[in-house]
Motif scaffolding. Sequence first.
Motif, PDB file in Angstrom:
ATOM      1  N   LEU A  41     -12.321  -2.320   4.330  1.00  0.00           N
ATOM      2  CA  LEU A  41     -11.087  -3.095   4.314  1.00  0.00           C
ATOM      3  C   LEU A  41     -11.230  -4.457   4.987  1.00  0.00           C
ATOM      4  N   ASN A  92      -6.273  12.926   4.064  1.00  0.00           N
ATOM      5  CA  ASN A  92      -6.703  11.560   3.802  1.00  0.00           C
ATOM      6  C   ASN A  92      -7.021  11.447   2.318  1.00  0.00           C
ATOM      7  N   LYS A 152      -1.104   5.538   7.458  1.00  0.00           N
ATOM      8  CA  LYS A 152      -1.501   4.466   8.357  1.00  0.00           C
ATOM      9  C   LYS A 152      -1.230   4.823   9.806  1.00  0.00           C
ATOM     10  N   MET A 154      -8.291   6.079  -0.001  1.00  0.00           N
ATOM     11  CA  MET A 154      -8.236   5.479   1.330  1.00  0.00           C
ATOM     12  C   MET A 154      -9.479   5.825   2.149  1.00  0.00           C
ATOM     13  N   LYS A 165     -10.910   2.266   3.529  1.00  0.00           N
ATOM     14  CA  LYS A 165     -10.812   1.853   4.929  1.00  0.00           C
ATOM     15  C   LYS A 165     -12.170   1.464   5.518  1.00  0.00           C
ATOM     16  N   ASP A 166     -13.255   1.947   4.912  1.00  0.00           N
ATOM     17  CA  ASP A 166     -14.586   1.579   5.401  1.00  0.00           C
ATOM     18  C   ASP A 166     -14.938   0.133   5.058  1.00  0.00           C
ATOM     19  N   TYR A 191       0.869  -1.181   0.000  1.00  0.00           N
ATOM     20  CA  TYR A 191       0.000   0.000   0.000  1.00  0.00           C
ATOM     21  C   TYR A 191       0.899   1.222   0.000  1.00  0.00           C
TER      22      TYR A 191
END
Length: 740
Positions: A424, A413, A710, A417, A421-422, A316
């Motif tokens: 993942l 952000n 991250k 991403m 991320k919601d 990533y």
Amino acid sequence: MGEPGRGAAGALPLRRLAQPLLRRLSELLDRAVPGRGWRDLAQRAGSRGTVRLSPSDLEQCSLKVLEPEGSPSQSLLKLLGDRGCTVAELVELLQGLEHTEALQCLSLAGIKIVVQPDSQAVLAGQVVKLCCWATGHPFVRYQWFKQEKEIPHGTSPELVLNPVNVNDSGFYICRVNSESSFVFSRWARLEVCDVQGASHEGFIGLPENKLHICIQPQLQNLTVGDALVLECGAVGNPIPHYQWFRNGFPLANGSKNIYTVTSVDVEHQGTYWCRVFNDREDQDSEKIEVIIEELSDLQEPDLLERSNHRPVGLLYYAGHGYENYGNSFMVPVDVPNPYRSANCLCVQNILKLMQAKETGLNVFLLDMCRKRNEYDDTILILDALKVTANIVFGYATCQGAEAFEIQQSGLANGIFMKFLKDRLLEDKKITVLLDEVAEDMGKCHLTKGKQALEIRSSLSEKRALTDPIQQTASSAESLARNLQWAKAHELPESMYLEFKCGVQIQLGFAAEFSNVMIIYTRIVKKPPEIAVCRAYVTDFALDLDVDPKEANKGTPEETGSYLVSKDLPKHCLYTRLSSLQKLREHLIFTVCLHYEYPGIEDTMDERKEVNVGKPLIAKLGLHHGFKTKNCLQTCCVANNPFHNQMESSPVASQYYIPSHCQPNSCPGVYHPNRMCAGNIRQLEACSCSGTSRILATRHEVQNDSRPVGKSNVPVETTDDTVELEFLLSNSLRFPEQQQP
């Protein structure tokens, strides 16, 4: 317990109040709004028959306005006091006027805690009594709390726990209320020691509150990489403190009853013991040996781990990038300007390295721009990739397009991403998951027509990011790599610094990334004879990226740290160090203490040099190719937060050049490492869900040298009494502040 005191406190004559308090009450009544002034107080007193006041009395009070320092209210209060008015009667009159400010002034002055609860350590099964006694008027009430929760039936001056158990351990406080306000006792810490399988017979006959060690540390036989945990427990009043020793030397992070090392090496071997002490006495625990053995064979059968899945390669990347002739390049933060492919990392080369490891699934999530680099005409001729299945590319944007970030409150952000991320952790085939992320991005009005997710896949199996992944064997190579990774996340141990003036400062550390560290400082002990003291850190090597204007701040966010701010202890000063990979030597800096004594205008100074070794990724020595800088940068006095409070205008940064540096070796005023962007456009202002935001491309935000992406949970946190006093006191005050 409040009612008996009501008569005594309520009978206190008004004329017995201290003159400063009477003057303060007079000021409040003199400038009160209509309906709450001195005339209203006099009228209410007469109507209730509390005190007889004639028209001439009121005229006498009124004429006081003609005197230079005359006060009608002060004259009225004197009349009321001379005619027998009590404090309780005055409180009732002020309550009738709903004059809350005067009531609060009167109540706070009247409440005084005369017996504070004591912190203590006890054995489970004993009877424990915490005491808080207060005087006040018209009367006082008590409410005990364990941390932020009310204790049912804890409404007496004495809180009795009979018998006490380990669940009763914690911090206690008592709130003392009068009619209109309240004060808190000091915090009392209760430690309950449960000695498994032991009776209390060994403690019979000991003097009450005597210091006694009830849990002794135990012999440890460990292997390199194991965790070391040593425990010592003691009872006593005042509450015991702890200091661990190894081979006769105190341990920097050994000030708690449990001493831990997450991953031991042979250097941790030795003789350990703990010194337990309070204000009255001290004792040493038994001395024990900690033996560390090295692994003799990395291929022992019990170290092998089997799995049905082959290894996975996952990359990533979030940052600046470009794409030329079908090859994608990730751009480091310190590339020259202009930069070319030789200065960057080629994604296709990384895929080739993954294939060499015979990975069963290779996933690339690239949150970067894919526009062409006009300064790079190099055509790379790469070796042909293997024909393998199960390769997935998730590009944040299409070929030739830009990838955008949302910047808000200093935190950036990427759009990719934000939606990735919601989803993942959803247990779905990875291509299905990325398809749904693409649909989510398509609904975002900020980037419609500007950015769309592109997916390339050669999946031949149903693979998800949630698949269980294990190595087929713990090879010597992988164990060595894991050890390196663990070393890159080792923080310095928290420490306490003692200054000659008696001030004690805690120095703590937390990791935001493996190359970004937060230093936080706070004063934990201050002698009563010192009026004000301030502490800050300074004199950092220029290898590090530390902006003096963003150091020693009151919140992590002010330093540029947003990812771990919620996990850091509160009420400290924070300094953020980045680029630790460039650190060639030990991290050495200075802790400066400024303090003042009452009545003395001069500020006293003390300095202590601190060496914390090589923290985090600096342990790996990844500094090749970086230019050495020998001089120091100073988070100087002129720009520290305490001096800013005294100055009405900003002060230019000042820098301290140590005596061992030649003047021409210092490159001048330090600026954080910044990259020059070729064509930087004006940032485009947008709004999303009613919130003002800034939308910027990855190319535009490359000027910001702070890493964003991250999360990394800090390894070291603090839970001592000072922090909890601030946190819990604030939470306990809140309900009271809501009362009418």
